[in-house]
Design a protein around this motif. Structure first.
Motif, PDB file in Angstrom:
ATOM      1  N   LYS A   1     -29.033  21.692  67.089  1.00 41.74           N
ATOM      2  CA  LYS A   1     -29.467  20.355  67.513  1.00 41.74           C
ATOM      3  C   LYS A   1     -28.369  19.628  68.271  1.00 41.74           C
ATOM      4  O   LYS A   1     -28.620  19.030  69.315  1.00 41.74           O
ATOM      5  N   ASN A   2     -27.171  19.629  67.758  1.00 42.06           N
ATOM      6  CA  ASN A   2     -26.056  18.902  68.373  1.00 42.06           C
ATOM      7  C   ASN A   2     -24.825  19.765  68.586  1.00 42.06           C
ATOM      8  O   ASN A   2     -23.764  19.240  68.922  1.00 42.06           O
TER       9      ASN A   2
ATOM     10  N   TYR B   1     -19.619  25.313  66.158  1.00 41.36           N
ATOM     11  CA  TYR B   1     -19.741  26.077  64.911  1.00 41.36           C
ATOM     12  C   TYR B   1     -19.210  27.482  65.142  1.00 41.36           C
ATOM     13  O   TYR B   1     -19.742  28.215  65.985  1.00 41.36           O
TER      14      TYR B   1
ATOM     15  N   GLN C   1     -20.664  19.304  68.207  1.00 38.86           N
ATOM     16  CA  GLN C   1     -20.009  20.198  67.264  1.00 38.86           C
ATOM     17  C   GLN C   1     -19.862  21.603  67.838  1.00 38.86           C
ATOM     18  O   GLN C   1     -20.690  22.036  68.630  1.00 38.86           O
TER      19      GLN C   1
ATOM     20  N   GLU D   1     -30.538  23.531  62.642  1.00 31.21           N
ATOM     21  CA  GLU D   1     -29.774  22.286  62.449  1.00 31.21           C
ATOM     22  C   GLU D   1     -28.498  22.310  63.292  1.00 31.21           C
ATOM     23  O   GLU D   1     -28.142  21.332  63.936  1.00 31.21           O
ATOM     24  N   MET D   2     -27.801  23.450  63.308  1.00 32.18           N
ATOM     25  CA  MET D   2     -26.553  23.574  64.052  1.00 32.18           C
ATOM     26  C   MET D   2     -26.783  23.441  65.559  1.00 32.18           C
ATOM     27  O   MET D   2     -25.984  22.832  66.261  1.00 32.18           O
TER      28      MET D   2
ATOM     29  N   LYS E   1     -26.425  20.103  57.140  1.00 29.44           N
ATOM     30  CA  LYS E   1     -27.186  18.880  57.449  1.00 29.44           C
ATOM     31  C   LYS E   1     -26.262  17.672  57.563  1.00 29.44           C
ATOM     32  O   LYS E   1     -26.431  16.840  58.457  1.00 29.44           O
TER      33      LYS E   1
ATOM     34  N   SER F   1     -24.116  17.832  60.818  1.00 37.86           N
ATOM     35  CA  SER F   1     -24.846  17.679  62.076  1.00 37.86           C
ATOM     36  C   SER F   1     -24.853  16.245  62.597  1.00 37.86           C
ATOM     37  O   SER F   1     -25.218  16.015  63.739  1.00 37.86           O
TER      38      SER F   1
END
Length: 175
Positions: A95-96, A7, A5, A92-93, A67, A70
């Motif tokens: 993480k991936n 963001y 992702q 959370e952002m 969440k 993600s």
């Protein structure tokens, strides 16, 4: 693209929605506009959510949406201006995903948002001085969350997207 992702973060009026649409078109990534998604799911505008349910409820809706996002692949997300104010959202952002901070001067932000009535935090304070105060209050969290920072003042959406593509080594999917 190593992470799943992208963001887009930053203060309101820094160009997140515009860059979201540009990256969607240039790179063929799916897109989510967090504020629009929340409005759609809640069936009410952001000013109405703030007025009727409070800012805390809105921030909780943002966290729940982060969440869910993600777990998605090949997506670009336009985050609400306050999303990175919560450390749990940032974690959370990251993480991936890659967090791209879009910046602009208070005067540029003012010029871009002065006709909007869909920004509850600015509604009674639509002026460059207040915008600068709010930006300065948020800047440490924005910068701490960011993997890369991109200035948007005086640049076209295409120029900004090109820089993001190069810095994140994104390949065109729209050949």
């Amino acid at each position: 693209m190593p992470k799943r992702q992208i963001y887009l973060t930053g203060f309101m009026g820094t160009g997140k929605s515009t860059i979201l649409n540009c990256l969607h078109q240039l790179c063929g990534l799916q897109k989510i506009e967090m504020d629009e998604q929340i409005v759609q799911e809640q069936g009410m505008s952001i000013p109405d959510i703030f007025a009727q349910k409070g800012e805390e409820t809105f921030r909780n809706l943002e966290t729940e949406l982060v969440k869910r996002i993600s777990h998605m692949d090949n997506i670009v997300v336009s985050c609400g201006g306050g999303t990175v104010m919560r450390q749990c959202n940032v974690e959370e952002m990251k993480k991936n995903g890659t967090i791209v901070l879009l910046t602009a001067t208070p005067q540029t932000v003012y010029e871009r948002v002065k006709g909007s009535h869909n920004r509850p935090l600015l509604e009674k304070n639509m002026n460059p001085q207040y915008i600068e105060q709010l930006m300065e209050a948020r800047r440490p969290k924005y910068e701490a969350a960011a993997d890369i920072i991109v200035k948007t003042d005086g640049r076209t959406a295409k120029e900004i997207c090109q820089e993001i593509k190069e810095r994140l080594e994104i390949n065109d999917n729209t050949k």
